[in-house]
Design an enzyme around this catalytic site. Structure first.
Site, PDB file in Angstrom:
ATOM      1  N   TRP A 146       6.852   0.479   2.467  1.00 21.17           N
ATOM      2  CA  TRP A 146       7.887   0.469   1.328  1.00 21.17           C
ATOM      3  C   TRP A 146       7.707   1.518   0.256  1.00 21.17           C
ATOM      4  CZ3 TRP A 146       5.516  -0.483  -2.940  1.00 21.17           C
ATOM      5  CH2 TRP A 146       4.205  -1.351  -2.871  1.00 21.17           C
ATOM      6  N   ARG A 199       9.828   0.867  12.844  1.00 20.08           N
ATOM      7  CA  ARG A 199      10.440  -0.247  12.053  1.00 20.08           C
ATOM      8  C   ARG A 199       9.963   0.225  10.656  1.00 20.08           C
ATOM      9  NH1 ARG A 199       7.761  -4.534   9.444  1.00 20.08           N
ATOM     10  NH2 ARG A 199       9.254  -6.235   9.374  1.00 20.08           N
ATOM     11  N   PRO A 200      10.940   0.183   9.571  1.00 18.14           N
ATOM     12  CA  PRO A 200      10.667   0.376   8.354  1.00 18.14           C
ATOM     13  C   PRO A 200      10.261  -0.792   7.770  1.00 18.14           C
ATOM     14  CG  PRO A 200      12.986   0.446   8.508  1.00 18.14           C
ATOM     15  CD  PRO A 200      12.387   0.456  10.027  1.00 18.14           C
ATOM     16  N   SER A 213      10.602  -4.115   5.738  1.00 15.72           N
ATOM     17  CA  SER A 213      11.859  -4.889   5.279  1.00 15.72           C
ATOM     18  C   SER A 213      12.354  -4.956   3.859  1.00 15.72           C
ATOM     19  CB  SER A 213      11.857  -6.251   5.843  1.00 15.72           C
ATOM     20  OG  SER A 213      10.584  -7.014   5.858  1.00 15.72           O
ATOM     21  N   GLY A 223       0.061   2.044   6.265  1.00  7.77           N
ATOM     22  CA  GLY A 223      -0.027   0.920   5.516  1.00  7.77           C
ATOM     23  C   GLY A 223      -1.339   0.663   5.115  1.00  7.77           C
ATOM     24  N   GLU A 274      -2.751   5.838   8.925  1.00  8.25           N
ATOM     25  CA  GLU A 274      -2.861   6.436   7.755  1.00  8.25           C
ATOM     26  C   GLU A 274      -3.078   5.080   7.006  1.00  8.25           C
ATOM     27  OE1 GLU A 274      -2.409   6.987   4.234  1.00  8.25           O
ATOM     28  OE2 GLU A 274      -0.287   7.806   4.540  1.00  8.25           O
ATOM     29  N   LEU A 275      -4.172   4.782   6.450  1.00  8.78           N
ATOM     30  CA  LEU A 275      -4.341   3.555   5.769  1.00  8.78           C
ATOM     31  C   LEU A 275      -4.784   3.551   4.284  1.00  8.78           C
ATOM     32  CD1 LEU A 275      -6.311   2.014   8.932  1.00  8.78           C
ATOM     33  CD2 LEU A 275      -4.001   1.945   8.527  1.00  8.78           C
ATOM     34  N   CYS A 329      -1.159   5.483  -1.523  1.00  7.28           N
ATOM     35  CA  CYS A 329      -2.635   5.335  -0.811  1.00  7.28           C
ATOM     36  C   CYS A 329      -3.162   6.584  -1.426  1.00  7.28           C
ATOM     37  CB  CYS A 329      -2.513   5.491   0.807  1.00  7.28           C
ATOM     38  SG  CYS A 329      -1.155   4.370   1.354  1.00  7.28           S
TER      39      CYS A 329
HETATM   40  C1  SIN Z   1       0.968   7.231   0.884  1.00  5.72           C
HETATM   41  O1  SIN Z   1       1.032   6.580  -0.251  1.00  5.72           O
HETATM   42  O2  SIN Z   1       0.577   6.866   1.600  1.00  5.72           O
HETATM   43  C2  SIN Z   1       1.760   8.491   0.823  1.00  5.72           C
HETATM   44  C3  SIN Z   1       1.506   9.299  -0.292  1.00  5.72           C
HETATM   45  C4  SIN Z   1       1.932  10.801  -0.338  1.00  5.72           C
HETATM   46  O3  SIN Z   1       2.489  11.300   0.715  1.00  5.72           O
HETATM   47  O4  SIN Z   1       1.621  11.597  -1.246  1.00  5.72           O
END
Ligand code: SIN
Length: 482
Positions: free
Chosen positions: A154, A178-179, A181, A232, A254-255, A288
């Site tokens: 999200w 699946r985005p 919710s 996520g 991509e965690l 992230c």
């Molecule tokens: C992320 O939070 O996973 C992506 C951040 C970004 O693409 O800069």
């Protein structure tokens, strides 16, 4: 919601070129006001399977298109996203909360991946390799992996889909996503624009629903799925990875991250403050790659903290749809509560509040700065996912490299220094997939985004991003002397 093109607000899943309804729905709310934006069809694993089958049926025609044909369709999709940038940003801010200017930036960022991969589609090169004997030739070709499924978060409801889907479609794969919710509306608007761009039915599908486990099981385990990609948290990523193992799917993950941001005593302090504002407070700290731990060399710690506090104090907290707002709400009340728990726990353990630190009001968390943090505190070992800077002092280069690497994560790291020798030493010593050097914003379509350690594997964006959606096939041509 005031959209120039109201048709971009969709409420049903997009499967095989059709808008698929369900009698049951789930609410999508604006995190700034908790008001209902739309009731969205709540689909299940049955429709997830239908989406996978549609993607499977669409695959032969899509992969048989020339790279140039796929490129033109992707390019049209990119153009439509930019044409509707304002509406897409309004949708995004309404469901996710980030300030409108940031949402517009995200649309351009996401569209940028589609533009980038429209070009890269034409550059899927193979290889010829000298053979061990003269009667043979070794040729390497690359082929699309097949049906790709994705689960996206999200925090970037547009860009995280764009950078996976664009690479998949460019490579000749078909795609089901699946985005989250909390934020399905941006994904559904992307589907509407994909259809307008002429992307054929079944090539890009969006399954919406609250049954994360049921839908997730189909997307990770269905026999027609060739590859699964996830953005996520690390704990959820580990579960999905285990599910993918049952049928040995190709996977990219991509965690989570725990980015160090190091300010050496030779740094340009004002630039470093700007870097923290960009990398820590973007999206209210919900990325992230967000700076999580700010290490500052003792001799400049006081000056840096003072300047950072002055800059953070100017950030306006509010509804992202309003003018002059820099920080929006967190995604929900639980998120705001979790951030505040980390702050109060740190203070109990000896950290000092320089700014903010007050209890959340609804989903809003005041931009905060803590000093006297240690690397052992929970706030330094967990992803904060909120607008909180945690300052940790250090003495030497060696010490800070050890502290920076003392985490199970390895996504992004940042440091500020003007010493060229140090720039090389520290860049090479940091155990991270991405390093920002005198730079707080490192994401862009030309760069390989991704991590190491428990931050995952695979790369998104750049020429490397396409490789994750391609199989290598080696052709051994023999008996050439007969
Ligand atoms: C992320 O939070 O996973 C992506 C951040 C970004 O693409 O800069």
């Amino acid at each position: 919601m005031n959209l120039t093109d109201p048709n971009l607000l969709k409420r049903h899943a997009y499967i095989d070129g059709n808008w698929q309804r369900s009698n049951s729905t789930f609410p999508v709310v604006n995190p700034a006001t908790n008001e209902l934006i739309a009731d969205v069809s709540d689909l299940s694993e049955v429709e997830a399977e239908a989406a996978v089958i549609a993607a499977h049926i669409a695959l032969p025609n899509w992969s048989a298109k020339s790279a140039s044909e796929r490129s033109k369709l992707l390019n049209k999709w990119f153009q439509l996203m930019m044409l509707h940038q304002n509406d897409l940003a309004i949708l995004l801010t309404s469901e996710q909360g980030k300030p409108l200017a940031e949402a517009k930036g995200e649309i351009a960022y996401g569209a940028g991946y589609i533009e980038w991969f429209a070009e890269e589609a034409k550059r899927v090169y193979g290889d010829t390799i000298p053979a061990p004997s003269n009667d043979k030739r070794i040729v390497v070709i690359k082929q699309p992996v097949g049906v790709v499924t994705a689960i996206t978060p999200w925090n970037f409801p547009n860009a995280m889909i764009a950078r996976k889907a664009a690479a998949a479609l460019a490579a000749g794969c078909t795609f089901v996503v699946r985005p989250a919710s909390q934020t399905p509306l941006s994904a559904l608007a992307m589907a509407e624009l994909a259809e307008r761009a002429g992307i054929p039915p079944g090539v890009f599908n969006v399954i919406v629903g609250t049954d994360a486990q049921g839908i997730g099981k189909v997307l990770t385990q269905h026999k027609l799925v060739a590859k699964f990609t996830f953005t996520g948290s690390t704990p959820v990523g580990k579960k999905l990875l285990a599910q993918c193992a049952a049928r040995v799917k190709k996977v990219s993950m991509e965690l989570g991250g725990n980015a160090p941001f190091i300010v050496f005593d030779d740094a340009d302090i004002d630039a470093a403050v700007d870097g923290v504002i960009a990398s820590k407070y973007r999206n209210a700290g919900q990325t992230c790659v967000c700076t999580n731990r700010i290490f500052v060399q003792h001799s400049v710690l006081k000056t840096f903290a003072f300047k950072l506090a002055a800059a953070v104090d100017k950030l306006n907290l509010g509804n992202g749809l309003n003018e002059n707002v820099d920080i929006g709400p967190l995604i929900n009340e639980q998120a705001a509560h979790d951030v505040h728990s980390l702050v109060t726990e740190s203070v109990q353990a000896g950290a000092t509040v320089v700014l903010g630190g007050t209890a959340p009001v609804d989903n809003f968390y005041k931009p905060t700065i803590l000093s006297n943090v240690t690397n052992e505190m929970a706030i330094a070992q967990n992803e904060i996912f909120g607008p909180v800077s945690a300052l940790i002092g250090f003495q030497t280069e060696q010490e800070v490299i050890e502290l920076a690497n003392a985490t199970e994560f390895g996504l992004a790291a940042y440091f500020y220094s003007r010493d060229i020798g140090r720039v090389w030493r520290v860049s090479e010593a940091l155990e991270y997939g991405m390093v920002g050097i005198n730079e707080g914003i490192i994401s862009n379509p030309a760069a390989p985004f991704g991590g190491i350690k428990q931050s995952g594997f695979g790369r998104e964006g750049s020429k490397y991003g396409l490789e994750d959606y391609l199989n290598i096939k080696y052709l051994c041509m023999g008996a050439l002397n007969n």
